[in-house]
Design a protein around this motif. Structure first.
Motif, PDB file in Angstrom:
ATOM      1  N   HIS A 157       0.851  -1.192   0.000  1.00  0.00           N
ATOM      2  CA  HIS A 157       0.000   0.000   0.000  1.00  0.00           C
ATOM      3  C   HIS A 157       0.886   1.241   0.000  1.00  0.00           C
TER       4      HIS A 157
ATOM      5  N   GLU B 104       1.707   3.785   2.669  1.00  0.00           N
ATOM      6  CA  GLU B 104       2.257   3.166   3.877  1.00  0.00           C
ATOM      7  C   GLU B 104       3.742   2.966   3.602  1.00  0.00           C
TER       8      GLU B 104
ATOM      9  N   HIS C 122      -5.722   0.697  -3.183  1.00  0.00           N
ATOM     10  CA  HIS C 122      -5.804  -0.152  -1.998  1.00  0.00           C
ATOM     11  C   HIS C 122      -6.209  -1.585  -2.339  1.00  0.00           C
TER      12      HIS C 122
ATOM     13  N   HIS D 236       1.901  -3.579   6.559  1.00  0.00           N
ATOM     14  CA  HIS D 236       1.011  -2.433   6.313  1.00  0.00           C
ATOM     15  C   HIS D 236       1.204  -1.401   7.406  1.00  0.00           C
ATOM     16  N   GLU D 237       0.633  -0.214   7.178  1.00  0.00           N
ATOM     17  CA  GLU D 237       0.713   0.848   8.180  1.00  0.00           C
ATOM     18  C   GLU D 237      -0.603   1.587   8.233  1.00  0.00           C
TER      19      GLU D 237
ATOM     20  N   GLU E 285      -0.114  -4.194  10.881  1.00  0.00           N
ATOM     21  CA  GLU E 285      -0.370  -2.783  10.692  1.00  0.00           C
ATOM     22  C   GLU E 285       0.521  -2.071  11.707  1.00  0.00           C
TER      23      GLU E 285
HETATM   24 ZN   LIG Z   1      -2.347  -1.351   4.039  1.00  0.00          ZN
END
Ligand SMILES: [Zn+2]
Length: 1010
Positions: free
Chosen positions: A180, A183, A255, A288-289, A364
Motif C-alpha cells: 500500500h 504506507e 488499496h 502495512h501501516e 499494521e
Molecule cells: Zn495497508
C-alpha cells in the motif's frame, strides 16, 4: 561477513543442538539467548547515534534495534539513503532500495537477490534471501526437501520420512513490504533488517541466520512506491503547501491491490504467489501501516475463513500472542493482536500463504504517510484499553518514521526468532497441512470439482481454469465419459413442507453424467484448499456477531464466471481415467464451408475482442434465435458476410471462438455491430474501483480513451469523439454530488498530478491535470446531458447510476440507497426480464452477480413520481360489506357495477399509466422513453447465492440492469457491479453488449400501448 572463526561457530551450533535436546523445550532454550547486542561486536557508533536521535521516546525502541552492528566490509543503508533507515525526510525509490540490496549481495555471502518479475509498468520486483553462507550454498538441496514436505504424495504420506526431512531442513519466512503505497516505512526497515541479519553476530540474530532463510520483497507495489516518493518529494519542495493526494498507486488499482489473491489479475500478486510457491515458504508476512503502533492483524476477528486448516488458525494465535508478549516485555506500548477485522475473505495478499499450506501474517504499524516527524493525536477508540490490547498506544505522541521502523523491525525479528526456535513444529505443520489437503476427499470432502466439457461458455470456463492454474492448482481432464452419484437434495430451510403422501418417498438417488473432456479438479492434491475456497459457496449468517464485514462476503467463482461447476463428493470420481492438463486451451477456428460466418453468442467477452480486432469487417447481430445446419444460435449471434476467412480464422483461434461457415445467410433480422468509440470517465478523487474496468478492457484488447470529469467539463461536443461513455463506480459513497463539486478550490493551493522536476517518474502516466480539485462542474453536466440527448450511450454503475438519476440525465428510474439491506460484496441471483434487449444477448434465464448494497432502482412512468420505494406484496382488500372477500362491494338500492381491473405491474416494471393520469398528462413519460428492464433481482427467497444477505426483500425483484432511453440516446444503469476484481467475468458481457450494440439498443423493444 563473519568475523568469528568457523570452528567456534560449529561448536556453537552443536551446543545449540545439545541444549535443545536437553531441555526439549523451545521456551527453556529461549532464556539462554537474550535479545540484544553482542558486546564483543563493535557498534557503528555514528549510525547508532542517529537511530537514537530519530527515535522520539525511549519506549519506542527495543534492544534489538537501538544499535547497529559495525562491519568493515558490508555497507549500511546509509550509503544509499545518505542517512539511517527511518530518517526524517528520506524516502527511497524502489530503485535505490534494490541498489542497496544488490550492494549487500556483493559485499556479503549471506545475501542473494532474485528478480521475481515485472509490474504492469515494467518495473522490477525482487526477493532478497538472507541466511548463513552454508544455507545459501545448499539452497537447492533444502528446496528439494521442502518440496517433499510441500507435496506429501512424493513421500507417500510417510510421517516418519517427513520427520527426517523436517530435521534436515531450514524453513523460509517470506516478508513483503509496502503493497500500500501511502504506507511508506517498510522499505527502509527491510533494508536495515537485511543488514542486521547479514552482519549481526549477537547469538539471537545468529540463530535466526543459521537456522532459517529470511526472504524479503522490500517493495511489493513498485509502480505505486515510485509515485508516492514523487509526491513526498513534491511535498518537501513546497513547504507550507498542501500536497496532492496519491490518486493512482499501481497502474490499475490502489488499496485493492491487496484484494487480488483470489483472481490473481495483478502482476504483483502473481509474482509474490510464484515466489512463495517456488521457495516452498512457510510464512508470508505482509507489512502495512495504519494502526498505532503495531497491530498483528494475522488472527484478526471472527469469522475466520471457513476453508483454512485449524492448524493454521492455531499458528496465527501462537505467533500473534508471542509477538505481543515479546514486545510488551521490551516495554513497547501499543502492540496487540486480534482487533476488529474479520479474517473471512481470502483475497488479501497474505492469504496466498493461508491457501497454500503456509502461515499468513499481516502487520499494521503506525505510519505518517511519508517521512515527516509529527505529533500524532489518536481517537479514543485507538488508545482505549481492551481485552486484546492491555497496553494500548498513547493518546498523543511525537511519532517518526524511525519509530515506525523500530516497531516493524522489532516485530519481525522477534517473529523470526520464535519461528526459528520452533521450526520443527512449524515445518511439521507445513507438512501436515499439505497432507491434510491431499487426504481431503476422504477426510472432509469434497472429492473433486467437475467442469463439464459441454459447458456453453468454453471461453469463460477456460478463464476460470486459468485462475486455478495461476493458483498452482493441478487440473485434469477426463479421457472418457463418466458419472458420479450426487448427494441427496435436502429441502431448503424455510421451504414449504411436503404433503403427507410425499413424506415417505425419500430422496431419489441422483447421478450426473459428464462427457469425455470434462475438467476435474481433484481435491487430493497439495493446493486443493484454494480451489475449494474459490469454487465453493459462502454463507455469512446475518446473526454473526461480526456486524461489519471488512470485505466481500461471497465470491463463488463458478457463479460469477457464469460457468457450470459441480461439487462432487462421490470419491469414485478420483478413479476416472484422466490426464493432467498442461495448458488451458479453448479450441477456436472455422468449421464448414461457405462465405457467411456465424458465431454463437453465449455472453462471452471474446466476442467483443473479435469485434475490435476485425475493425474493418462488417459484423451483424441476429435479433432473434435461429437454427441452421442443425446448429442452434441464440439472439445476438454474430453474422459476418464479407470477412476474410484467413483473418477470421486467425483471430478466432487466438480468441478461442468457434465459427461456423454457412453457404447462405439465415433468414433472420439483424443489425450492425460496430466498434463503438469508447471513453472511460474517472474522477480525480478516486480511481480505485474504475481501475478494475480499465484492466478488464485492456485484457480484452478493447481500445478506449481514458478521460477525467475535468475533460468532460471542457469538451463541448462529446458525440464528435465518442459513441459510448462508461462511468464506472466513482467511489464517492453517500456524497454523489461530489462528482460535480470536486474538492474545495476556494482556499489552498492547486494540487497538480503531473510530471514536474520533483515528480519525474510518474505522475501523469494514466492521466494528468494541473489541479485535481475541480470536479465535473455544471458545464460537465451539460455536456453529458447533450451527449445523451444527441444519441450517445452513457453507462452508469451503482453510485454513478444514482448520480445520473439525481441530476435528471434520465426520467424513468430512481436509484435510492437502501435503508435496511445488507449485501456486503455478496453474490446475488438476478433474473432475465427482456431477452430481446441487445444488452442481454447470450445470457440464460438467471445470472449471478456481484452486489454491494445496491442502489435500489424503482421505475416510474410519471416524471416526479420517482423516489417512492415499492416493497411489493400489496394486499388487495375490499370494503366491509356483504358477501366474501372475493365478492364486489354492494350498494343496496342499485344494480351492482362491474369495475374494470386496475392496471397492475410487477415490482421491477414501469407501472402502467392510468387513464386518469393521462388527462393533461404532461408528466407522463411517453412509452418510447420509459425505462426498459433487462435484468431484475430474484425473488427474496431465491436471491442469495453466496455471502451475507440481510433485509433482502428491500431489493428483491427490483431492476438490476436498466436501459433508460433519454433524448436520442440511452442511460444504461447497473445496480450490480458487473466488472469487479477480475472475479465477475460472467457479467462482463452486459457491458460489452451495451458497447457493441450502442446504436441498436432499442432492438426487440416492446412498447406500452399508452
Ligand atoms: Zn495497508
Amino acid at each position: 561477513m563473519n568475523h568469528q572463526p568457523k570452528s567456534s561457530l560449529r561448536l556453537f551450533r552443536r551446543l545449540a543442538i545439545c541444549a535443545a535436546l536437553a531441555y526439549a523445550s523451545a521456551a527453556a532454550w529461549a532464556q539462554d539467548v537474550p535479545p540484544g547486542r553482542d558486546p564483543k561486536q563493535p557498534a557503528d557508533e555514528a549510525y547508532t547515534a542517529k537511530i537514537r536521535k530519530y527515535t522520539t521516546a525511549p519506549y519506542f525502541t527495543s534492544p534489538l534495534v537501538d544499535y547497529l552492528p559495525a562491519s568493515k566490509t558490508v555497507p549500511t543503508p546509509e550509503v544509499v539513503l545518505g542517512d539511517v533507515a527511518g530518517a526524517p525526510g528520506v524516502l527511497p525509490y524502489a530503485e535505490d532500495v534494490y541498489k542497496y540490496m544488490r550492494l549487500l549481495e556483493s559485499a556479503s555471502p549471506r545475501v542473494k537477490v532474485y528478480s521475481i518479475g515485472r509490474t504492469e509498468e515494467g518495473r522490477e520486483m525482487i526477493a532478497v534471501a538472507v541466511s548463513s553462507e552454508a544455507n545459501l550454498a545448499k539452497l537447492e538441496e533444502n528446496r528439494a526437501r521442502l518440496a517433499k514436505l510441500a507435496d506429501p504424495r512424493t513421500i507417500h504420506l510417510d510421517d516418519a520420512e517427513a520427520d527426517r526431512l523436517v530435521a534436515q531442513s531450514v524453513p523460509v519466512y517470506y516478508i513483503t513490504g509496502t503493497i500500500h503505497s501511502p504506507e511508506t516505512g517498510a522499505p527502509t526497515a527491510l533494508m536495515e533488517l537485511a543488514y542486521r541479519l547479514a552482519v549481526d553476530e549477537s547469538p539471537y540474530i545468529r540463530e535466526i541466520r543459521d537456522g532459517m532463510v529470511t526472504l524479503i520483497t522490500p517493495v511489493t507495489e513498485v509502480d505505486g512506491r515510485d509515485r508516492m516518493v514523487d509526491i513526498y518529494r513534491w511535498h518537501l519542495a513546497h513547504p507550507g503547501q498542501f500536497w496532492p493526494p496519491l490518486v493512482y498507486w499501481g497502474k490499475y488499482v490502489a488499496h485493492d491491490n491487496n484484494r487480488d489473491a483470489m483472481g490473481v489479475t495483478l502482476k504483483l500478486t502473481e509474482n509474490v504467489l510464484n515466489t512463495f510457491v517456488l521457495w516452498k515458504a512457510q510464512v508470508l508476512h505482509d507489512l502495512h501501516e495504519s494502526v498505532p503502533y503495531l497491530y498483528d492483524n494475522t488472527a484478526g476477528d471472527g469469522p475466520f475463513n471457513a476453508w483454512v486448516d485449524p492448524i493454521l488458525t492455531d499458528e496465527w494465535e501462537m505467533m500473534g500472542w508471542r509477538n505481543v508478549s515479546d514486545m510488551t516485555r521490551f516495554g513497547m506500548p501499543g502492540v496487540f493482536t486480534h482487533g476488529v477485522f474479520d479474517t473471512w475473505s481470502p483475497g488479501y495478499l497474505m492469504f496466498i500463504a493461508a491457501m497454500h499450506n503456509g502461515i499468513s501474517r499481516l502487520y499494521e504499524t503506525f505510519g505518517n504517510g511519508g517521512a515527516d516527524t509529527i505529533e500524532r493525536t489518536l481517537d479514543p477508540e485507538e488508545y482505549a484499553r481492551t481485552w486484546f490490547r492491555q497496553n494500548p498506544p498513547l493518546p498523543k505522541a511525537q511519532w517518526s518514521q524511525r519509530d515506525n521502523n523500530n516497531y516493524e523491525e522489532t516485530g519481525l525479528l522477534t517473529s523470526l526468532s520464535y519461528f526459528e526456535r520452533n521450526k520443527a513444529l512449524f515445518l511439521k505443520n507445513f507438512y501436515l497441512k499439505a497432507k491434510r489437503s491431499v487426504t481431503k476427499p476422504a477426510a472432509e470432502g469434497p472429492a473433486a470439482y467437475v467442469l463439464p466439457a459441454d459447458d456453453p461458455r468454453p471461453g469463460l470456463q477456460a478463464d476460470l481454469l486459468r485462475v486455478l492454474a495461476k493458483q498452482q492448482v493441478e487440473i485434469s481432464r477426463a479421457s472418457s465419459s463418466f458419472s458420479v452419484a450426487l448427494p441427496p437434495k435436502k429441502p431448503a430451510r424455510g421451504a414449504p413442507r411436503k404433503g403427507a403422501d410425499e413424506k415417505d418417498a425419500g430422496p431419489a438417488p441422483a447421478t450426473r453424467d459428464f462427457p469425455a473432456g470434462s475438467y476435474i479438479i481433484r481435491m487430493d492434491q497439495p493446493y486443493s484448499r484454494i480451489a475449494d475456497a474459490l469454487l465453493d459457496y459462502q454463507y455469512w449468517s446475518p446473526d454473526d456477531p461480526q456486524k461489519t464485514p471488512y470485505d466481500d462476503t461471497g465470491w463463488t467463482f463458478g457463479e460469477l464466471f457464469d460457468v457450470q461447476v459441480t461439487r462432487v463428493t462421490d470419491q469414485k470420481v478420483l478413479s476416472v481415467a484422466m490426464d493432467p492438463v498442461k495448458e488451458i486451451r479453448t479450441p477456436g477456428g472455422i468449421t464448414g464451408t461457405g462465405g457467411v460466418f456465424a458465431i454463437n453468442n453465449a455472453a462471452e467477452p471474446a466476442l467483443a475482442s473479435l469485434r475490435y480486432r476485425l475493425r474493418d469487417t462488417s459484423i451483424e447481430a441476429a435479433e432473434e434465435p435461429f437454427e441452421t445446419g442443425g446448429q442452434k444460435f441464440s439472439r445476438g449471434s454474430f453474422l459476418l458476410r464479407n470477412a476474410n476467412r484467413a483473418d477470421l480464422e486467425r483471430a478466432a483461434s487466438e480468441l478461442g471462438l468457434r465459427v461456423i461457415a454457412l453457404a447462405d445467410a439465415p433468414a433472420v433480422k439483424t443489425h450492425p455491430v460496430r466498434a463503438a468509440r469508447l471513453a472511460l470517465v474517472h474522477t480525480w478523487q478516486s480511481t480505485q474501483t474504475e481501475g478494475w474496468w480499465r484492466q478488464a478492457l485492456d485484457l480484452l484488447q478493447i481500445p478506449y480513451n481514458y478521460i477525467s470529469t475535468q475533460t468532460v467539463a471542457g469538451e463541448d461536443n462529446l458525440n464528435a469523439k465518442y459513441d459510448v461513455i462508461l462511468f464506472p463506480p466513482a467511489g464517492f459513497g453517500g456524497n454523489i454530488t461530489a462528482v460535480i463539486s470536486g474538492l474545495p478550490t476556494a482556499w489552498g493551493n492547486p494540487l497538480p498530478w503531473k510530471n514536474t522536476p520533483e515528480t519525474p517518474n510518474l505522475v501523469g502516466k494514466n492521466d494528468s491535470t494541473d489541479d485535481v480539485r475541480p470536479g465535473l462542474g455544471w458545464s460537465g453536466v451539460a455536456h453529458l446531458q447533450a451527449f445523451v440527448e444527441k444519441g450517445g450511450v452513457l453507462l452508469t454503475v451503482m453510485d454513478t447510476a444514482r448520480f445520473a438519476s439525481s441530476i435528471g440525465l434520465e426520467d424513468g428510474v430512481s436509484a435510492a440507497p437502501p435503508q435496511k439491506l445488507k449485501s456486503v460484496g455478496s453474490v446475488l441471483r438476478t433474473n432475465l426480464v427482456d431477452a430481446a434487449s441487445p444488452i442481454a444477448y447470450g445470457y440464460g434465464d438467471t445470472l449471478s452477480a456481484y452486489c454491494d448494497n445496491g442502489p435500489v432502482f424503482s421505475l416510474t412512468s410519471i416524471v416526479g413520481g420517482r423516489g417512492g420505494r415499492r416493497l411489493g406484496g400489496e394486499q388487495r382488500t375490499r370494503p366491509t360489506g356483504r358477501g366474501t372477500l372475493g365478492d364486489p362491494d354492494f350498494t343496496p338500492g342499485r344494480p351492482a357495477i362491474e369495475i374494470s381491473e386496475e392496471p397492475k405491474s410487477e415490482i421491477w416494471e414501469t407501472p402502467p399509466v392510468s387513464t386518469e393520469q393521462l388527462r393533461n398528462g404532461y408528466r407522463v413519460i411517453p412509452p418510447a422513453l420509459r425505462a426498459r428492464v433487462i435484468f431484475r433481482y430474484a425473488d427474496a427467497r431465491d436471491l442469495l447465492v453466496s455471502g451475507l444477505l440481510e433485509g433482502g426483500d428491500e431489493i428483491a425483484q427490483h431492476a438490476s440492469v436498466v436501459d433508460a432511453p433519454s433524448g436520442n440516446g440511452h442511460v444504461v444503469m447497473f445496480s450490480i457491479n458487473p466488472v469487479w476484481r477480475g472475479e465477475t467475468r460472467g457479467s462482463y458481457a452486459l457491458v460489452l453488449n451495451t458497447i457493441l450494440n450502442f446504436d441498436s439498443l432499442n432492438a426487440g423493444r416492446k412498447l406500452a400501448e399508452k
